[in-house]
Design an enzyme around this catalytic site. Structure first.
Site, PDB file in Angstrom:
ATOM      1  CB  THR A  91      54.210  71.460  21.508  1.00  0.00           C
ATOM      2  OG1 THR A  91      53.701  70.619  20.466  1.00  0.00           O
ATOM      3  CG2 THR A  91      53.639  70.991  22.840  1.00  0.00           C
TER       4      THR A  91
ATOM      5  CG  ASN B  88      51.740  64.266  22.806  1.00  0.00           C
ATOM      6  OD1 ASN B  88      51.053  63.607  22.031  1.00  0.00           O
ATOM      7  ND2 ASN B  88      52.654  65.105  22.378  1.00  0.00           N
TER       8      ASN B  88
ATOM      9  CE  LYS C 118      51.785  67.924  20.615  1.00  0.00           C
ATOM     10  NZ  LYS C 118      51.822  67.001  19.483  1.00  0.00           N
TER      11      LYS C 118
ATOM     12  CE  LYS D  54      56.116  56.292  15.481  1.00  0.00           C
ATOM     13  NZ  LYS D  54      54.887  57.092  15.456  1.00  0.00           N
TER      14      LYS D  54
ATOM     15  N   GLY E 143      56.913  47.301  26.244  1.00  0.00           N
ATOM     16  CA  GLY E 143      58.203  47.282  25.586  1.00  0.00           C
ATOM     17  C   GLY E 143      59.274  47.881  26.467  1.00  0.00           C
TER      18      GLY E 143
ATOM     19  CB  CYS F 240      55.960  64.229  21.075  1.00  0.00           C
ATOM     20  SG  CYS F 240      55.972  65.054  19.470  1.00  0.00           S
TER      21      CYS F 240
ATOM     22  CG  PHE G  81      46.659  66.592  17.718  1.00  0.00           C
ATOM     23  CD1 PHE G  81      46.873  66.383  19.074  1.00  0.00           C
ATOM     24  CD2 PHE G  81      45.904  67.675  17.318  1.00  0.00           C
ATOM     25  CE1 PHE G  81      46.325  67.250  20.015  1.00  0.00           C
ATOM     26  CE2 PHE G  81      45.347  68.548  18.252  1.00  0.00           C
ATOM     27  CZ  PHE G  81      45.570  68.331  19.612  1.00  0.00           C
TER      28      PHE G  81
END
Length: 440
Positions: A121, A209, A205, A322, A254, A261, A150
């Protein structure tokens, strides 16, 4: 085709393994001898479902190999992917020194035409500079293309093998034909290969994001308003997401987003905008909301415990940014833990995959447990920071028996507030109304 992939981090290793799995011969290049030794034994240095098996299978079948010799890999290959790291500098801009060093190394080793592809990236204009560096160091013909990734951590194999789209930036018809042939096995179900100019490819990209990050920050901001007006963000999310123009993805409130990223790409695009004199108000807001959101549980915790956490024991479920990854970069859980430790609390933590990485960063200041329930022993409260599947339907009766006091601060809104109160928990979540104390 014979492919070289320079860099065996997350993007490079997934790229190399998936291309090899499609029948190409792939040599992955890295400068770290220890990592190369691991990879040759099919030991993947990070957690990604399905990747170790794919690496092992393609090594055994002779399509995937690893080397520290960039020049040898360049001479052997037809297409070279640059997939080295582009970490943020002190000003947020991407550090491109590794990319440019590889470009020079490619030029010095070339013995004929090559297609050089930037997979890392990189900011807009980077591939142009890569082309300049190669031209400065060789008179041989070549083409440069941009092919942004991606890949979602935790689902990277599926994303590569079954892409929504493949983006290729190039000004060369010859390179475009090579790239079309290379990606043909992955688009048989109709996913498009979108050819465009290189700068648009590089920009795509970052825009993708930043758009996803903006949805998260927007819903977190709406959850904050819901908290104050007595609305339920879970019901709002479902209703809003039912609009076909909006959809349900990335609308879950959350304690903020992290990872390698979103934060990095937001900073890099902000730096790019600043460099051309553009005041990026939305990018600033997305970052500010996310930073604030990581502390959204703090007032609830302080209020519940009367402003003093000294000696209190907190269980943390989830450390990675995550589920389905061991990546703790910019993980909200670590921000919460640091805050608790600074206020004199004791922290007991569990995560299915991220404990080794967390231990490297936080050391023994945290007690790590092999089972999620072990973290609850004697705990004054549980903070749920990452929504791993193993945490979604726990034994609430066992939780109550293990905890000193049945208090849950749910940073991912995975439990039903009414159910939690019926089970006898003091339950705090984000953007959802109702009595938070079970007996209050």
């Amino acid at each position: 085709m014979r492919l070289a992939v320079v860099g065996t981090g997350y993007v490079g290793l997934v790229t190399g393994a998936c291309f090899a799995n499609a029948g190409n011969d792939v040599r992955c290049v890295d400068i770290d001898p220890r990592k190369l030794e691991m990879l040759r034994k099919a030991e993947v240095p990070f957690f990604e479902p399905g990747l170790p098996e794919m690496v092992r299978r393609n090594i055994e079948e002779g399509r995937l190999s690893f080397t520290g010799d960039l020049a040898e890999a360049v001479k052997w290959s037809e297409v070279i992917f640059i997939a080295v790291g582009t970490p943020p500098g002190s000003d947020g801009a991407a550090d491109l020194s590794a990319v440019f060093a590889v470009a020079k190394g490619i030029a010095l080793a070339m013995d004929g035409y090559r297609v050089v592809v930037t997979k890392s990236t990189v900011p807009v204009g980077t591939s142009d500079r890569v082309a300049e560096i190669i031209s400065e160091n060789t008179s041989l013909p070549f083409d440069v293309a941009s092919n942004p990734e991606f890949l979602k951590e935790g689902a990277a194999i599926d994303d590569f093998l079954k892409p929504d789209r493949v983006v290729v930036g190039t000004n060369s018809e010859r390179a475009a034909k090579v790239m079309a042939r290379l990606f043909e096995p992955f688009i048989r179900t109709g996913a498009p290969v979108l050819f465009m100019d290189i700068r648009s490819s590089e920009m795509t990209k970052y825009v993708a994001n930043c758009m996803l990050a903006s949805r998260i920050s927007f819903m977190n901001e709406m959850a904050g308003i819901c908290d104050l007006v007595g609305a339920d963000i879970a019901k709002v999310r479902i209703a809003v997401g039912s609009d076909k123009r909006i959809g349900q993805a990335f609308l879950f409130p959350g304690i903020g987003f992290g990872g390698s990223c979103f934060p990095k790409d937001l900073d890099a695009l902000h730096a790019t905008a600043k460099s051309v004199g553009y005041d990026s108000l939305m990018l600033d807001a997305i970052v500010r909301v996310n930073k604030r959101q990581m502390g959204v549980l703090f007032p609830k915790i302080m209020s519940h415990f009367g402003g003093d956490l000294t000696g209190r024991t907190f269980a943390i479920w989830g450390l990675s940014f995550k589920p389905q990854t061991d990546d703790i970069r910019e993980a909200p859980a670590l921000k919460v833990i640091q805050w608790l430790l600074d206020l004199g609390a004791v922290v007991r933590a569990h995560d299915p995959e991220a404990i080794p990485n967390t231990r490297q960063q936080l050391g023994d200041r945290v007690v790590y447990t092999e089972r999620n329930y072990d973290a609850l022993n004697g705990a004054d409260a549980l903070v749920l920071a990452t929504e791993w599947s193993a945490y979604r339907t726990p034994d609430f009766g066992l939780m109550k028996r293990l905890m000193k006091t049945p208090v849950v601060f749910d940073g991912r809104n995975i439990y039903d507030p009414e159910r939690m109160r019926e089970e006898g928990f003091d339950y705090y979540c984000i953007g959802r109304p109702g009595r938070e104390r079970a007996n209050g």
